[in-house]
Design an enzyme around this catalytic site. Sequence first.
Site, PDB file in Angstrom:
ATOM      1  N   HIS A 239      -8.130  -5.183  -0.087  1.00  0.00           N
ATOM      2  CA  HIS A 239      -6.887  -4.510   0.294  1.00  0.00           C
ATOM      3  C   HIS A 239      -6.412  -5.063   1.635  1.00  0.00           C
ATOM      4  CE1 HIS A 239      -4.124  -1.111  -0.083  1.00  0.00           C
ATOM      5  NE2 HIS A 239      -4.208  -0.989   1.222  1.00  0.00           N
TER       6      HIS A 239
ATOM      7  N   SER B 293       0.835  -1.197   0.000  1.00  0.00           N
ATOM      8  CA  SER B 293       0.000   0.000   0.000  1.00  0.00           C
ATOM      9  C   SER B 293       0.879   1.259   0.000  1.00  0.00           C
ATOM     10  CB  SER B 293      -0.970  -0.054   1.183  1.00  0.00           C
ATOM     11  OG  SER B 293      -1.991   0.891   1.045  1.00  0.00           O
TER      12      SER B 293
ATOM     13  N   ASP C 109     -10.659  -3.594  -4.026  1.00  0.00           N
ATOM     14  CA  ASP C 109      -9.682  -2.632  -3.525  1.00  0.00           C
ATOM     15  C   ASP C 109      -9.720  -1.381  -4.404  1.00  0.00           C
ATOM     16  OD1 ASP C 109      -7.475  -1.247  -2.599  1.00  0.00           O
ATOM     17  OD2 ASP C 109      -6.032  -2.857  -2.982  1.00  0.00           O
TER      18      ASP C 109
END
Length: 267
Positions: A239, A115, A209
């Site tokens: 995610h 991320s 996501d």
Amino acid sequence: MPVAKVDTMGKDIDVSGGKIHLRIYTPKAGNGPYPLIVYYHGGGFVIANLDVYNASAQALAEQVGAIVVSVAYRLATENKFPIAHNDAFTAYEWAVKNAVDLKADPAKIAVVGESAGGNLAANVSIMARDKHIMLPVHQVLIYPIAQANMNTESYKMYEKAKPLNKAMMGWFTEKYLTTMIEAQDPKISLVNANLNGLPSTTIITAEIDPLHDDGVILANKLKAVGVKVDSKNYEGVTHDFFGMALLVPEAKAAQAYAADQLKAAFK
């Protein structure tokens, strides 16, 4: 939890304007020199820590048979852009310089991030290229933040997804950046960066996501300038699934894929 196959130790290092903490995972098997992975956790540059992402870092150390240096870069809002990015690079520089002392092979260093950490890992490769220090041999970018447009198809489709949604991404961006103009900076919008000459890259995306399309767009941009890219999307997962291998089969598969990609790069 299964018994860990790694030993861990903590290390504080100096960075510009302060100190940051590193957690170093060393395989219990073998004597080294081991390959070395510098790992950056997620959390939108604002939240989370080494403990939240311990499972990911530990899995990489165990499955690759590598030393993993997990980096507690400083977080917003106290530490605004580009402090996390600068901390990330300083940690990589430290790992390169101290590889031998860590029982690592200084010719076999990779970067991995999830991320926000995926964004940081890619930036570390870019900064290493620009500053003429050793490039990572490979980078694994797991659902990376790669651009600032929050109107991609995946942002629209998964606007209200959990654990990450569009509103949270807006909040993270606002907390880390001083002005929203900075969202166009190539450090945040990697798709606007000079991506030439970067190491071979593995990109992992999750179906459910908002950042799914970020990873796809970045993969295409890297391929367009001749970077070797291998990518996989995992369907039916959200995610932040990567660290959940004890519960989620797709996470177990994604960890094995990342480990295989890293082992091939370290040969």
